[in-house]
Design an enzyme around this catalytic site. Structure first.
Site, PDB file in Angstrom:
ATOM      1  N   GLN A   1       2.405 -10.689  -7.497  1.00 34.48           N
ATOM      2  CA  GLN A   1       1.396 -10.479  -8.553  1.00 34.48           C
ATOM      3  C   GLN A   1       1.961 -10.885  -9.915  1.00 34.48           C
ATOM      4  O   GLN A   1       3.171 -11.013 -10.082  1.00 34.48           O
ATOM      5  CB  GLN A   1       0.997  -8.988  -8.601  1.00 34.48           C
TER       6      GLN A   1
ATOM      7  N   ASP B   1       5.982   2.629 -10.082  1.00 34.05           N
ATOM      8  CA  ASP B   1       6.408   3.013 -11.436  1.00 34.05           C
ATOM      9  C   ASP B   1       7.178   4.340 -11.398  1.00 34.05           C
ATOM     10  O   ASP B   1       7.881   4.678 -12.337  1.00 34.05           O
ATOM     11  CB  ASP B   1       5.168   3.136 -12.356  1.00 34.05           C
TER      12      ASP B   1
ATOM     13  N   GLU C   1       7.218   0.659  -1.629  1.00 34.33           N
ATOM     14  CA  GLU C   1       6.651  -0.217  -2.664  1.00 34.33           C
ATOM     15  C   GLU C   1       6.923  -1.668  -2.251  1.00 34.33           C
ATOM     16  O   GLU C   1       8.062  -2.031  -1.982  1.00 34.33           O
ATOM     17  CB  GLU C   1       7.304   0.101  -4.003  1.00 34.33           C
TER      18      GLU C   1
ATOM     19  N   ASP D   1       6.038  -3.598   2.887  1.00 37.30           N
ATOM     20  CA  ASP D   1       4.588  -3.427   2.920  1.00 37.30           C
ATOM     21  C   ASP D   1       4.246  -2.061   3.533  1.00 37.30           C
ATOM     22  O   ASP D   1       4.651  -1.767   4.648  1.00 37.30           O
ATOM     23  CB  ASP D   1       3.992  -4.570   3.773  1.00 37.30           C
ATOM     24  N   GLY D   2       3.498  -1.274   2.794  1.00 40.28           N
ATOM     25  CA  GLY D   2       3.140   0.065   3.272  1.00 40.28           C
ATOM     26  C   GLY D   2       2.322   0.032   4.551  1.00 40.28           C
ATOM     27  O   GLY D   2       2.386   0.952   5.368  1.00 40.28           O
TER      28      GLY D   2
ATOM     29  N   ASP E   1      -0.718   5.638  -3.718  1.00 40.87           N
ATOM     30  CA  ASP E   1      -0.837   5.368  -5.157  1.00 40.87           C
ATOM     31  C   ASP E   1      -0.839   3.853  -5.327  1.00 40.87           C
ATOM     32  O   ASP E   1       0.127   3.243  -5.785  1.00 40.87           O
ATOM     33  CB  ASP E   1       0.345   6.014  -5.881  1.00 40.87           C
ATOM     34  N   SER E   2      -1.921   3.244  -4.892  1.00 39.80           N
ATOM     35  CA  SER E   2      -1.905   1.773  -4.797  1.00 39.80           C
ATOM     36  C   SER E   2      -2.619   1.139  -5.991  1.00 39.80           C
ATOM     37  O   SER E   2      -3.387   1.794  -6.704  1.00 39.80           O
ATOM     38  CB  SER E   2      -2.636   1.342  -3.520  1.00 39.80           C
TER      39      SER E   2
ATOM     40  N   ASP F   1      -5.327  -1.797  -7.386  1.00 36.06           N
ATOM     41  CA  ASP F   1      -6.724  -2.007  -6.982  1.00 36.06           C
ATOM     42  C   ASP F   1      -6.790  -2.864  -5.719  1.00 36.06           C
ATOM     43  O   ASP F   1      -5.847  -3.583  -5.417  1.00 36.06           O
ATOM     44  CB  ASP F   1      -7.475  -2.677  -8.150  1.00 36.06           C
TER      45      ASP F   1
ATOM     46  N   PRO G   1      -2.001  -7.654  -2.179  1.00 32.91           N
ATOM     47  CA  PRO G   1      -1.345  -6.925  -1.070  1.00 32.91           C
ATOM     48  C   PRO G   1      -1.967  -5.554  -0.803  1.00 32.91           C
ATOM     49  O   PRO G   1      -1.679  -4.925   0.198  1.00 32.91           O
ATOM     50  CB  PRO G   1       0.096  -6.791  -1.565  1.00 32.91           C
TER      51      PRO G   1
HETATM   52  N1  SAM Z   1      -0.856   4.389 -10.866  1.00 32.27           N
HETATM   53  C1  SAM Z   1      -1.402   3.054 -10.774  1.00 32.27           C
HETATM   54  C2  SAM Z   1      -2.890   3.114 -10.668  1.00 32.27           C
HETATM   55  O1  SAM Z   1      -3.424   4.108 -11.031  1.00 32.27           O
HETATM   56  O2  SAM Z   1      -3.511   2.157 -10.258  1.00 32.27           O
HETATM   57  C3  SAM Z   1      -0.842   2.322  -9.603  1.00 32.27           C
HETATM   58  C4  SAM Z   1       0.594   2.649  -9.361  1.00 32.27           C
HETATM   59  S1  SAM Z   1       1.615   1.407  -8.801  1.00 32.27           S
HETATM   60  C5  SAM Z   1       1.805   0.375 -10.148  1.00 32.27           C
HETATM   61  C6  SAM Z   1       0.643   0.516  -7.620  1.00 32.27           C
HETATM   62  C7  SAM Z   1       1.606  -0.207  -6.733  1.00 32.27           C
HETATM   63  O3  SAM Z   1       1.079  -0.492  -5.437  1.00 32.27           O
HETATM   64  C8  SAM Z   1       2.060  -1.562  -7.293  1.00 32.27           C
HETATM   65  O4  SAM Z   1       3.389  -1.444  -7.741  1.00 32.27           O
HETATM   66  C9  SAM Z   1       1.916  -2.522  -6.107  1.00 32.27           C
HETATM   67  O5  SAM Z   1       2.991  -3.450  -6.028  1.00 32.27           O
HETATM   68  C10 SAM Z   1       1.906  -1.562  -4.941  1.00 32.27           C
HETATM   69  N2  SAM Z   1       1.316  -2.098  -3.695  1.00 32.27           N
HETATM   70  C11 SAM Z   1       0.209  -2.861  -3.570  1.00 32.27           C
HETATM   71  N3  SAM Z   1       0.009  -3.166  -2.265  1.00 32.27           N
HETATM   72  C12 SAM Z   1       1.018  -2.561  -1.556  1.00 32.27           C
HETATM   73  C13 SAM Z   1       1.364  -2.493  -0.173  1.00 32.27           C
HETATM   74  N4  SAM Z   1       0.614  -3.118   0.760  1.00 32.27           N
HETATM   75  N5  SAM Z   1       2.459  -1.777   0.189  1.00 32.27           N
HETATM   76  C14 SAM Z   1       3.223  -1.139  -0.756  1.00 32.27           C
HETATM   77  N6  SAM Z   1       2.961  -1.171  -2.095  1.00 32.27           N
HETATM   78  C15 SAM Z   1       1.859  -1.881  -2.481  1.00 32.27           C
END
Ligand code: SAM
Length: 276
Positions: free
Chosen positions: A32, A87, A107, A138-139, A156-157, A159, A163
Site C-alpha cells: 500500500q 500501529d 500484521e 497475512d492474517g 483491527d484492519s 478498509d 490485502p
Molecule cells: N485503526 C485503523 C483503522 O481504524 O482503520 C487500522 C489499524 S491498522 C493501520 C490496519 C492494518 O491492517 C494495516 O496496517 C494493514 O497493513 C493491515 N492489514 C490489512 N490487510 C491485512 C491482512 N490480510 N493481514 C494482516 N494485516 C492486514
C-alpha cells in the site's frame, strides 16, 4: 509558506481537507501507499492508500472501544489474537489487562510497524511488551494454519481494499471461529453505517452466519467523518453487551467506562432498521 492540505476523499460527493504542518514520511510498501503526516488539528496521522487510519489526538476512542468491549465481556481473557493493528494502539489497550498472557499480532505490512515505532511511539509502545508476539504475515493465512486457540480475536484492519478485502468475508470468520475457545469472541471494526452501509450490513450478516450471538456497538470517532463508527462482535456464548461478572473495569482510560460499555450497544432506529 504555502499552506499544505491533505485531501481525504470519502465518497464521490464528499471529502475532507486536513491542514498539514509537515509530511513526515511517505513510501510505497509491498502492499500500500503509506504516509505519516503531521496535521495542525489532529497531530501525527497514519494514512494508508489515501485513507486516514489513526491520529495522535483521537486514536484513544477507537483503540479503547475495539479492545475493552471484548476484553471486559470475557471473564478472564488470556490469549488474544490481533489481526492488523500494525500501529500498536489496539495491542496497547489489550495489554493493560493483567489477565493477558499472550498477544499474537499479525500484521501483513512490516513497514506499518516500523514507521509506527518511529512516528507514533504512543501507540507502538505496545511492541516493547514481552507478552506481545509480532507475526509479519497475512492474517487470512494465519487463522487458516494456526493450531493455537484464543479467548479473543480482534480484527483491527484497514478498509476492505487491497490485502484487507478477505478479512470481511464469512470464510475468514469461519476460520476465526475454529481458532476461538469455547466461550471465545471476535471483535471487528465494521466501518461507518452511514457511508459504508453495504459493508456494515455485510459484516453483520457474515458474522451472523458463523456466530450464534452477534451485536453492534457504536462510537463517535472524530476523524472518521461520517458520524457513528461501528464495531461488530461475534460470540460463541457470552453477551458482548454485558460486562462479565466480578470484572474490575480498568481505571484511567479516556473514553471507555462501564456505563459506556452498555450504552454503546443501544442503536439508533435507522441503524437497527439496516440490520433487520
Ligand atoms: N485503526 C485503523 C483503522 O481504524 O482503520 C487500522 C489499524 S491498522 C493501520 C490496519 C492494518 O491492517 C494495516 O496496517 C494493514 O497493513 C493491515 N492489514 C490489512 N490487510 C491485512 C491482512 N490480510 N493481514 C494482516 N494485516 C492486514
Amino acid at each position: 509558506m504555502d499552506q499544505l492540505w491533505f485531501y481525504e476523499k470519502h465518497t464521490r460527493g464528499y471529502g475532507v481537507h486536513w491542514k498539514v504542518k509537515k509530511v513526515l514520511h511517505t513510501e510505497k510498501t509491498r502492499f500500500q501507499e503509506l504516509s505519516v503526516i503531521d496535521t495542525v488539528e489532529w497531530g501525527k496521522t497514519l494514512v494508508l492508500d489515501g485513507n486516514i487510519q489513526v491520529t495522535e489526538r483521537d486514536e484513544f476512542i477507537y483503540h479503547e472501544m475495539i479492545a475493552h468491549i471484548a476484553m471486559n465481556s470475557h471473564p478472564h481473557p488470556q490469549k488474544i489474537l490481533i489481526i492488523g493493528g500494525g500501529d500498536g494502539g489496539t495491542a496497547r489497550e489489550v495489554l493493560k489487562h493483567d489477565s493477558v498472557q499472550v498477544v499474537d499480532l499479525v500484521e501483513i505490512d512490516e513497514r506499518v510497524v516500523e514507521n509506527s515505532k518511529i512516528y507514533l511511539p504512543t501507540m507502538a509502545c505496545a511492541f516493547n511488551d514481552s507478552r506481545l508476539k509480532l507475526h509479519i504475515e497475512d492474517g487470512i493465512k494465519f487463522v487458516q494454519d494456526t493450531s493455537q486457540s484464543y479467548d479473543l480475536v480482534i480484527v483491527d484492519s484497514s478498509d476492505p481494499i487491497g490485502p484487507a478485502v478477505e478479512l470481511y468475508s464469512s470464510r475468514f470468520y469461519q476460520d476465526v471461529y475454529q481458532c476461538l475457545r469455547q466461550d471465545g469472541m471476535i471483535a471487528v471494526q465494521s466501518e461507518s453505517p452511514v457511508f459504508y452501509q453495504d459493508i456494515f450490513v455485510k459484516v453483520f450478516q457474515n458474522l451472523s452466519s458463523v456466530f450464534p450471538v452477534v451485536k453492534v456497538c457504536l462510537a463517535p470517532i472524530m476523524t472518521y467523518t461520517a458520524g457513528p463508527w461501528s464495531f461488530t462482535l461475534g460470540s460463541k456464548k457470552r453477551d458482548p453487551a454485558r460486562i462479565a461478572d466480578d470484572k474490575k473495569v480498568i481505571d484511567g482510560l479516556k473514553y471507555y467506562n462501564g456505563d459506556l460499555h452498555r450504552s454503546a450497544f443501544i442503536l439508533p432506529q435507522f441503524i437497527k432498521d439496516m440490520l433487520r
